[in-house]
Design a protein around this motif. Structure first.
Motif, PDB file in Angstrom:
ATOM      1  N   THR A  26       2.758   6.976  -7.370  1.00  0.00           N
ATOM      2  CA  THR A  26       2.035   7.264  -5.697  1.00  0.00           C
ATOM      3  C   THR A  26       0.852   8.283  -5.894  1.00  0.00           C
ATOM      4  O   THR A  26       0.248   8.942  -7.249  1.00  0.00           O
TER       5      THR A  26
ATOM      6  N   ARG B  31      -4.982   2.758   0.273  1.00  0.00           N
ATOM      7  CA  ARG B  31      -4.105   1.314   0.222  1.00  0.00           C
ATOM      8  C   ARG B  31      -4.754  -0.040   0.478  1.00  0.00           C
ATOM      9  O   ARG B  31      -4.067  -1.214  -0.397  1.00  0.00           O
TER      10      ARG B  31
ATOM     11  N   ASP C 115       0.427  -2.290  -4.498  1.00  0.00           N
ATOM     12  CA  ASP C 115       0.896  -1.716  -5.039  1.00  0.00           C
ATOM     13  C   ASP C 115       2.060  -0.697  -5.122  1.00  0.00           C
ATOM     14  O   ASP C 115       2.884  -0.910  -5.455  1.00  0.00           O
TER      15      ASP C 115
ATOM     16  N   PRO D  93       3.427   3.444  -4.091  1.00  0.00           N
ATOM     17  CA  PRO D  93       3.268   4.537  -2.302  1.00  0.00           C
ATOM     18  C   PRO D  93       1.888   5.423  -1.923  1.00  0.00           C
ATOM     19  O   PRO D  93       1.396   5.764  -2.889  1.00  0.00           O
TER      20      PRO D  93
ATOM     21  N   ASP E  25      -1.587  -3.796   8.836  1.00  0.00           N
ATOM     22  CA  ASP E  25      -0.700  -4.269   7.065  1.00  0.00           C
ATOM     23  C   ASP E  25      -0.642  -3.304   6.726  1.00  0.00           C
ATOM     24  O   ASP E  25       0.202  -3.487   5.021  1.00  0.00           O
TER      25      ASP E  25
ATOM     26  N   PRO F 122       0.691  -0.517   5.124  1.00  0.00           N
ATOM     27  CA  PRO F 122       1.706   1.195   4.485  1.00  0.00           C
ATOM     28  C   PRO F 122       2.187   2.256   4.427  1.00  0.00           C
ATOM     29  O   PRO F 122       1.192   2.167   2.815  1.00  0.00           O
TER      30      PRO F 122
ATOM     31  N   ALA G  15      11.133   4.122   2.574  1.00  0.00           N
ATOM     32  CA  ALA G  15      11.540   2.399   2.396  1.00  0.00           C
ATOM     33  C   ALA G  15      10.779   1.652   3.176  1.00  0.00           C
ATOM     34  O   ALA G  15      11.212  -0.022   3.201  1.00  0.00           O
ATOM     35  N   ALA G  16      10.072   2.019   4.653  1.00  0.00           N
ATOM     36  CA  ALA G  16      10.085   1.313   5.927  1.00  0.00           C
ATOM     37  C   ALA G  16       9.458  -0.312   5.507  1.00  0.00           C
ATOM     38  O   ALA G  16       9.904  -0.725   6.181  1.00  0.00           O
ATOM     39  N   GLY G  17       8.184  -0.077   5.144  1.00  0.00           N
ATOM     40  CA  GLY G  17       7.399  -0.863   4.684  1.00  0.00           C
ATOM     41  C   GLY G  17       6.542  -0.901   5.850  1.00  0.00           C
ATOM     42  O   GLY G  17       5.772  -1.679   5.983  1.00  0.00           O
ATOM     43  N   VAL G  18       6.331  -0.161   6.477  1.00  0.00           N
ATOM     44  CA  VAL G  18       5.050   0.209   7.577  1.00  0.00           C
ATOM     45  C   VAL G  18       4.380   1.385   7.795  1.00  0.00           C
ATOM     46  O   VAL G  18       5.367   2.536   6.926  1.00  0.00           O
TER      47      VAL G  18
ATOM     48  N   TYR H 114       4.489   4.976   8.787  1.00  0.00           N
ATOM     49  CA  TYR H 114       5.604   6.065   8.891  1.00  0.00           C
ATOM     50  C   TYR H 114       4.824   7.279   8.722  1.00  0.00           C
ATOM     51  O   TYR H 114       4.973   7.889   7.534  1.00  0.00           O
TER      52      TYR H 114
END
Length: 562
Positions: free
Chosen positions: A395, A440, A445, A447, A471, A473, A538-541, A543
């Motif tokens: 991360t 990002r 790949d 977090p 896109d 996240p 876990a959202a993938g957007v 957040y």
């Protein structure tokens, strides 16, 4: 515009394409920008030319520079940002200054008012390069089409060579649209940039310097080594860890040096920083300046000052603000490897490291109580108590804030290097969204977690729109204490009151993110933190967790910090 500037059917014919070609040759994959007509030829070349780059457009030029700086820090390849003339360029000045203080490899290319008729007062006519002269490795203008490509190559070479840092280059709109008349023509001396793309040579390994440092270590009973950002930037992280392992010298890490000695390593004594630097008789500082973060090199006590060694990646980085007992400049991996080979560990160092390990254990015990703090209001440390178990080794954690992010500095210890980003010693609030964009893109790949104070959030949240459109996240956690916490405490200490330090209570930063197409929620109960972090990861957007914290739970400081 098209009447005055004929468009080339081949995007690679315009001189501006030379900038994109130089970027691609330097390993650049992404251009960060905010659209502006002065630099259209670069977009055309990146979109349909031979050297195509991903283009990420942001909502404020500062975010483009912060994103490129983050790429430079994480990948150790120069980041690349393109800004339009005038305000686009001046909006880049603070982020470029941050990259200067952080030693981040970065090239910023700016548009410029037309060369033809210069001096008549064209739109945004400004001699921009001098604005950057004191905060870059080089800053200049390519005045003719044949100069653009070679000077761009020189810019990337300079930015990526030790000591790394930002380079600014601009060229006029009519210059960028013009074809290169003589392919391969070498530039003249019309700019402060180096005359070629060759990297300057660093000094060779100095055996005398290694011997001097080894002799000081031989006399030391309480040595400490401080590993800073340039250890990572110079690719010396393996050599640094081998030194700590082989010699058993206690280590403190800061900046991008975090993770070089991984969390839990018996030699990592960052949590015992104060007693380590107070009781040391020798401090070896590697890859970071002797600035305010290290008490300007005043280690030990007035009665028993510690000896100081400074090891840097370039001679111009040697400390000049205090006498040094020894120094070495050059390839940090080579210096640290040679030092490991030249020194025999002393038995006294084992007892010294054990003493500091006891301090670390006591600090860990005190931290454990804070990390599970309970009460009607959420203590900022409780956020980290829930976050830390959910961070993977890969991360990327980004800090952008004052009081709230100070807690992050206390609790977040990466297990490998290249996983921590902060603004560095210049300390630009509002850098976080740009850094998250860059992180990002550089590491799609894994977090990315962005830690924001509510003050910093107010400076940059509009660029959540960039995260959504591209896109990207990212998990954002706002420590919302409704105040400029880093200023309120010191002002109260000085004056007995504070003004201009309050923000609106319970501001719904999460709704800003949802309005821009991301997701988020407000957290007012500590018990809800863990599940909320799980949802965000876990959202993938994009957040945002808007965590309302106790405004009276301030980070403990020994001084006002002024």
């Amino acid at each position: 515009m098209t009447d005055a500037l004929p468009l080339a059917a081949d995007p690679d014919l315009a001189s501006g394409a030379g900038v994109v070609a130089a970027a691609a040759a330097a390993g650049v994959e992404t251009m960060f920008t905010l659209s502006g007509a002065h630099v259209f030829p670069l977009y055309d070349a990146a979109h349909r030319g031979r050297h195509r780059l991903r283009m990420v457009d942001v909502r404020h030029e500062a975010s483009a520079i912060f994103a490129a700086e983050a790429v430079g820090k994480l990948t150790r390849t120069p980041g690349f940002a393109v800004v339009t003339a005038g305000p686009g360029v001046t909006n880049a000045l603070s982020p470029v200054t941050q990259a200067h203080f952080s030693g981040a490899p970065l090239v910023v290319f700016g548009g410029r008012a037309p060369e033809a008729g210069w001096g008549r007062g064209a739109l945004q006519e400004l001699d921009q390069a001098p604005l950057f002269a004191t905060v870059t490795k080089a800053s200049g203008t390519a005045h003719t089409p044949q100069h653009v490509g070679p000077y761009a190559a020189a810019a990337f070479a300079a930015a990526g060579a030790a000591h790394r840092g930002p380079v600014f280059l601009d060229a006029a709109i009519d210059t960028l649209f013009s074809p290169v008349p003589v392919p391969g023509t070498r530039p003249g001396n019309d700019t402060s940039l180096p005359p070629s793309g060759e990297s300057p040579r660093r000094p060779p390994l100095d055996p005398g310097a290694i011997a001097a440092i080894a002799a000081l270590l031989g006399d030391a009973v309480h040595p400490v080594i401080v590993l800073g950002s340039d250890v990572w930037a110079d690719g010396a992280e393996v050599a640094a860890l081998e030194l700590v392992d082989e010699l058993g010298i206690p280590a403190i890490t800061n900046g991008m040096g975090r993770g070089v000695v991984p969390a839990g390593h018996p030699g990592l004594v960052t949590k015992a920083r104060r007693p380590a630097l107070r009781d040391a008789d020798l401090v070896i500082v590697v890859g970071t300046p002797l600035d305010f973060r290290l008490s300007y090199g005043a280690f030990g006590t007035p009665a028993a000052p510690a000896r100081v060694v400074h090891i840097v990646d370039s001679p111009d980085q040697r400390a000049t603000n205090r006498p040094l007992d020894a120094c070495a400049a050059g390839d940090l991996a080579a210096i640290l490897t040679a030092l490991t080979a030249a020194v025999t560990p002393r038995a006294q160092w084992t007892a010294w490291r054990t003493t500091l390990a006891d301090h670390v254990a006591r600090a860990d015990a005190a931290d454990a109580k804070l990390l599970c703090a309970d009460g009607d209001l959420i203590h900022p440390a409780r956020i980290y108590g829930e976050l830390l178990p959910r961070l993977s080794a890969d991360t990327v954690v980004i800090g952008d804030g004052g009081d709230f992010v100070s807690w992050a500095g206390k609790f977040v210890e990466p297990t490998r290097p290249g996983r921590w980003l902060d603004p560095g010693p210049f300390g630009c609030l509002g850098a976080g969204l740009g850094a998250a964009i860059g992180a990002r893109c550089a590491d799609p790949d894994n977090p990315v977690v962005l830690l924001l104070g509510d003050g910093a959030a107010g400076m940059s949240l509009m660029d959540v729109d960039t995260l959504v459109r591209h896109d990207l996240p990212v998990v954002m956690i706002v420590g919302n204490n409704s105040a400029w916490g880093l200023e309120r405490g010191p002002m109260r200490a000085l004056y007995g009151y504070d003004i201009l330090a309050d923000l609106a209570p319970d501001t719904r930063y999460d709704r800003v993110v949802t309005a821009l197409g991301g997701a988020g929620e407000m957290i007012t109960d500590a018990a809800a933190l863990g599940p909320a972090i799980d949802r965000a990861l876990a959202a993938g957007v994009p957040y945002l967790l808007n965590v309302v914290t106790d405004p009276d739970a301030v980070y403990p400081r020994a001084t006002t910090g002024l």
